[in-house]
Motif scaffolding. Structure first.
Motif, mmCIF file in Angstrom:
data_model
loop_
_atom_site.group_PDB
_atom_site.id
_atom_site.type_symbol
_atom_site.label_atom_id
_atom_site.label_comp_id
_atom_site.label_asym_id
_atom_site.label_seq_id
_atom_site.Cartn_x
_atom_site.Cartn_y
_atom_site.Cartn_z
ATOM 1 N N VAL A 165 13.939 2.651 -14.993
ATOM 2 C CA VAL A 165 14.992 3.475 -14.387
ATOM 3 C C VAL A 165 16.035 3.869 -15.431
ATOM 4 N N ILE A 166 16.230 3.029 -16.465
ATOM 5 C CA ILE A 166 17.101 3.465 -17.565
ATOM 6 C C ILE A 166 16.481 4.691 -18.233
ATOM 7 N N GLY A 167 15.176 4.637 -18.439
ATOM 8 C CA GLY A 167 14.480 5.775 -19.048
ATOM 9 C C GLY A 167 14.645 7.031 -18.217
ATOM 10 N N ILE A 168 14.510 6.892 -16.889
ATOM 11 C CA ILE A 168 14.665 8.058 -16.010
ATOM 12 C C ILE A 168 16.091 8.603 -16.121
ATOM 13 N N GLY A 169 17.069 7.673 -16.221
ATOM 14 C CA GLY A 169 18.463 8.095 -16.364
ATOM 15 C C GLY A 169 18.663 8.922 -17.625
ATOM 16 N N PHE A 170 18.105 8.459 -18.749
ATOM 17 C CA PHE A 170 18.226 9.220 -20.003
ATOM 18 C C PHE A 170 17.517 10.573 -19.896
ATOM 19 N N LEU A 171 16.367 10.571 -19.223
ATOM 20 C CA LEU A 171 15.646 11.835 -19.038
ATOM 21 C C LEU A 171 16.484 12.794 -18.203
ATOM 22 N N TYR A 172 17.178 12.251 -17.212
ATOM 23 C CA TYR A 172 18.026 13.098 -16.378
ATOM 24 C C TYR A 172 19.178 13.656 -17.208
ATOM 25 N N PRO A 216 23.498 11.387 -9.262
ATOM 26 C CA PRO A 216 23.337 10.014 -9.773
ATOM 27 C C PRO A 216 23.977 8.962 -8.885
ATOM 28 N N HIS A 217 25.096 9.330 -8.217
ATOM 29 C CA HIS A 217 25.699 8.361 -7.294
ATOM 30 C C HIS A 217 24.722 7.998 -6.191
ATOM 31 N N VAL A 218 24.071 9.051 -5.649
ATOM 32 C CA VAL A 218 23.127 8.813 -4.563
ATOM 33 C C VAL A 218 21.955 7.981 -5.063
ATOM 34 N N LEU A 219 21.474 8.324 -6.263
ATOM 35 C CA LEU A 219 20.351 7.579 -6.829
ATOM 36 C C LEU A 219 20.715 6.112 -6.961
ATOM 37 N N ILE A 220 21.952 5.873 -7.423
ATOM 38 C CA ILE A 220 22.308 4.499 -7.726
ATOM 39 C C ILE A 220 22.542 3.705 -6.446
ATOM 40 N N LEU A 221 22.880 4.412 -5.347
ATOM 41 C CA LEU A 221 22.925 3.709 -4.061
ATOM 42 C C LEU A 221 21.555 3.100 -3.764
ATOM 43 N N THR A 222 20.519 3.912 -3.989
ATOM 44 C CA THR A 222 19.165 3.412 -3.776
ATOM 45 C C THR A 222 18.877 2.237 -4.702
ATOM 46 N N ILE A 242 0.839 -1.199 0.000
ATOM 47 C CA ILE A 242 0.000 0.000 0.000
ATOM 48 C C ILE A 242 0.875 1.250 0.000
ATOM 49 N N ALA A 243 1.921 1.239 0.857
ATOM 50 C CA ALA A 243 2.809 2.399 0.934
ATOM 51 C C ALA A 243 3.451 2.666 -0.423
ATOM 52 N N GLY A 244 3.904 1.595 -1.082
ATOM 53 C CA GLY A 244 4.530 1.764 -2.387
ATOM 54 C C GLY A 244 3.573 2.325 -3.411
ATOM 55 N N LEU A 245 2.357 1.781 -3.446
ATOM 56 C CA LEU A 245 1.383 2.246 -4.445
ATOM 57 C C LEU A 245 1.003 3.700 -4.191
ATOM 58 N N LEU A 246 0.724 4.047 -2.918
ATOM 59 C CA LEU A 246 0.372 5.438 -2.610
ATOM 60 C C LEU A 246 1.553 6.354 -2.925
ATOM 61 N N GLY A 247 2.762 5.890 -2.581
ATOM 62 C CA GLY A 247 3.940 6.707 -2.838
ATOM 63 C C GLY A 247 4.117 6.984 -4.311
ATOM 64 N N MET A 248 3.984 5.949 -5.159
ATOM 65 C CA MET A 248 4.223 6.201 -6.577
ATOM 66 C C MET A 248 3.110 7.044 -7.184
ATOM 67 N N ASN A 300 11.913 8.950 -7.404
ATOM 68 C CA ASN A 300 11.094 8.486 -6.299
ATOM 69 C C ASN A 300 10.031 7.503 -6.778
ATOM 70 N N VAL A 301 9.518 7.752 -7.980
ATOM 71 C CA VAL A 301 8.546 6.838 -8.561
ATOM 72 C C VAL A 301 9.139 5.442 -8.650
ATOM 73 N N PHE A 302 10.384 5.368 -9.136
ATOM 74 C CA PHE A 302 11.044 4.066 -9.268
ATOM 75 C C PHE A 302 11.168 3.383 -7.915
ATOM 76 N N VAL A 303 11.578 4.157 -6.898
ATOM 77 C CA VAL A 303 11.771 3.562 -5.576
ATOM 78 C C VAL A 303 10.446 2.981 -5.070
ATOM 79 N N PHE A 304 9.383 3.763 -5.166
ATOM 80 C CA PHE A 304 8.099 3.278 -4.662
ATOM 81 C C PHE A 304 7.548 2.148 -5.531
ATOM 82 N N LEU A 305 7.823 2.228 -6.833
ATOM 83 C CA LEU A 305 7.428 1.134 -7.720
ATOM 84 C C LEU A 305 8.046 -0.169 -7.237
#
Lengths: 507, 158
Positions: free
Chosen positions: A189-196, B107-113, A130-136, A144-149
């Motif tokens: 998360v690869i997609g998020i990396g490219f977006l970053y 990115p280092h911090v992100l990748i730790l996660t 529940i926490a993950g779904l609400l978080g994302m 953060n979306v990735f983490v909660f996902l």
């Protein structure tokens, strides 16, 4: 709004943070509780508080519009911000409400399905999910979306695997889900990396602004979009990336199936909406192409293929799982047409389908609880042996088909209308055809349940054996909700139109 | 070709990524699949670290803590030049007047996660394989499917 005065100010102001912090903390506490009923009580109280908070936030959102909660007081775009707007407020309420309803049902179900020494961990994993779904859903930060996902996914793998006490195939289903789910999250998360790389920020609103300034961005942004679509496609069971879903739905414990079917894929669909219309924009040529050819194409193929597959299933839960894949196709079709009306219809179907499928899976769970049945031919005479459960199943089933005065009808007629307005007449035909296919597989079950006599066990006809009250209440709540939406649809249609207007602008 | 060698870390990322994905799809052994998944996830770690690293970049460490005004809600804004320790001289971080090259720490911090997430996934995966081995007495996917064939055919578990 008068109702809003009953909520304390701190709850509304800190509500978004509270929504994900409370279940996250209580998951740790619940894991340490003894395996008695106390684990259930703790989960019950948490989900009740979450539902009230989510309701308050949804009302507050209507009152003040979009509001941002700065985590730890760090201003966006540098800090992590939580976003509540017209798009995610209804989904927050949906996740919290479905969690609450499922938890009521889970009291008898876990006693039957989960080993005694696994009950506290079960509720802990449930709260984490529940926490993950609400978080994302609430977060405004892409990583953060990735983490909660992953928080929600990893707890889901364990929840699915706990079905092993009932059915050993839950283990291999959980394993397959883990492999495919992790690939999906990693693609995301690869997609998020490219977006970053492209934008230099992780805040979604900031990304949106920078991408709009760059006019869609370079090839890096296109690649990012591709990775994100595939990653989310795996999570939301877009055909042909749905292969994890039937196994996970058919073999997990019954409360988990109902909760997953009504929230997990929905949260991923929300992310798809958020990324295609909010972070990226359909005015970029590559986004428009993906919407037109990938989402619509795969959505329609998925609708037809999964509906046909559902007809030939012998296991009812597997049949409904394939039906879920088909319904995701409807939502993708609505999103892919990309007019305000069609996105509103797709969004409406996300909400309605959660209520319908939740009700169906809960009713199936109650039937397993009483008679231990999941096969279609075992449903003989259930209209006589479990009339109340079967009644609710019938209402939700008719709603799935799209019979007038039910929730399914409201969203399907809106979707068909939006497709027709956009000139997509063939899509209207596909919607009609798949509704007929739904009539075939649901109707077949109803025929068996109502027009065949109950089986004989040890020479005696099986007697009436209704589900316990703790199961009937959630099942009927969802069935009645489905009818209420069918008759009084204005409120929920308005909510979905507000969401679509936020994404696409009015008109 | 020279470009490929100049940006060899991206090439390594792609090789690792494809190796991992191929292992997941090609092998029928549950442990080997998880190994593939780990390689696949590791390639993403490398990707993130690659994009944050700049040749000759310094670690961004604050020398002194300056506040640069507050926004309307009273939150500190950090948009002016900030002094950092790099090597033995002090430099000034981004914003106007900056003259130091520094590696992006985010990115280092992100990748730790992400590493933590990867470890958790692998742990759950291995625990599942242990349970599968207990129940099926095998970790070969083909044998598991064969064992479940009759269950799937009859549609019930027991």
């Amino acid at each position: 709004m008068a109702l809003l005065n009953y909520f304390p100010d701190w709850l509304l102001v800190h509500g978004p943070g509270f929504l994900m912090a409370l279940p996250l903390l209580m998951a740790a506490v619940t894991a340490l509780l003894p395996n008695k009923r106390i684990g259930w009580i703790s989960t019950f109280i948490v989900t009740a508080i979450l539902t009230v908070t989510a309701f308050g936030i949804a009302l507050y959102n209507i009152e003040v519009g979009t509001f941002i909660y700065k985590m730890g007081g760090w201003a966006p775009p540098h800090g992590i911000s939580l976003y509540i707007d017209a798009l995610n407020a209804p989904l927050v309420l949906l996740v919290a409400l479905m969690a609450f309803i499922t938890v009521i049902y889970a009291l008898p179900a876990t006693i039957a399905e989960i080993k005694p020494n696994k009950r506290a961990p079960f509720y802990a994993a449930f709260l984490l999910c529940i926490a993950g779904l609400l978080g994302m859903v609430v977060t405004g930060d892409a990583f953060n979306v990735f983490v909660f996902l992953e928080v929600s996914s990893i707890s889901t793998y364990t929840l699915v695997a706990m079905g092993a006490a009932r059915d050993r195939r839950a283990l291999s289903a959980a394993y397959n889900y883990l492999i495919l789910g992790s690939i999906g999250a990693t693609f995301f998360v690869i997609g998020i990396g490219f977006l970053y790389m492209e934008t230099g920020t992780l805040n979604m609103a900031d990304m949106a602004r920078i991408l709009a300034d760059l006019d869609g961005g370079s090839r890096v942004a296109k690649v990012a979009f591709g990775f994100i679509i595939i990653g989310l496609g795996l999570k939301l069971a877009m055909f042909p990336l749905h292969t994890w879903l039937p196994g996970a739905y058919a073999h997990s414990p019954t409360p988990v199936t109902a909760f997953l079917a009504s929230t997990a894929t929905k949260a991923a669909l929300y992310l798809l909406l958020r990324f295609t219309f909010f972070v990226f924009d359909p005015s970029f040529a590559y986004v428009a192409d993906v919407l037109m050819f990938v989402l619509v194409g795969l959505g329609v193929i998925g609708m037809l293929f999964a509906s046909l597959t559902a007809i030939f299933q012998t296991d009812v839960r597997r049949m409904l799982a394939f039906s879920s894949v088909a319904q995701v196709g409807y939502m993708l079709l609505g999103i892919g047409i990309a007019t305000t009306a069609s996105v509103a219809a797709g969004y409406l179907h996300i909400l309605n389908h959660a209520i319908i499928k939740g009700g169906l899976f809960l009713a199936l769970g109650a039937m397993w609880y009483r008679f231990g049945i999941t096969r279609m031919e075992d449903f003989r005479g259930l209209g006589k042996t479990m009339p109340l459960t079967m009644g609710a199943f019938t209402i939700s089933g008719l709603s799935l088909i799209g019979v007038p005065f039910t929730a399914g009808f409201v969203s399907k007629i809106n979707l068909a209308g939006a497709a027709a307005d956009a000139g997509w007449w063939w899509a209207v035909g596909v919607i009609m055809l798949t509704s007929i296919l739904a009539l075939v597989y649901i109707g077949r079950l109803l025929l068996i349940a109502y027009f065949q006599s109950p089986p004989e066990v040890d020479g005696a006809v099986v007697k009436r054996n209704e589900a316990p009250l703790a199961m009937l209440i959630p099942i009927w709540t969802l069935a009645i909700l489905s009818i209420v939406i069918g008759i009084e649809s204005d409120l929920i249609v308005e909510a979905s139109v507000r969401a679509a207007e936020l994404l696409l602008g009015a008109g | 070709m020279a470009e490929l060698f100049a940006q060899y870390n991206y090439v390594i990322v792609i090789i690792l990524m494809m190796t991992g994905l191929y292992t997941i799809f090609a092998s029928r052994n549950l442990i080997k699949k998880l190994a593939g998944l780990s390689v696949f996830q590791t390639s993403v770690f490398l990707l993130y670290i690659t994009i944050s690293k700049i040749k000759g970049g310094q670690p961004p460490i604050l020398l002194e803590d300056k506040k640069y005004g507050y926004d309307e809600d009273g939150y500190a804004l950090l948009d002016g030049p900030i002094s950092v320790a790099a090597g033995d001289a002090s430099y000034i971080l981004p914003g106007p007047g900056s003259d130091v090259i520094y590696s992006n720490p985010l990115p280092h911090v992100l990748i730790l996660t992400a590493i933590v997430v990867g470890v958790a996934t692998l742990a759950i995966g291995l625990a599942l394989v242990v349970r599968i081995r207990e129940v099926y007495h095998t970790i070969e996917e083909d044998e598991i499917e064969a064992a479940d064939f009759i269950y799937n055919l009859e549609g019930t578990a027991d």
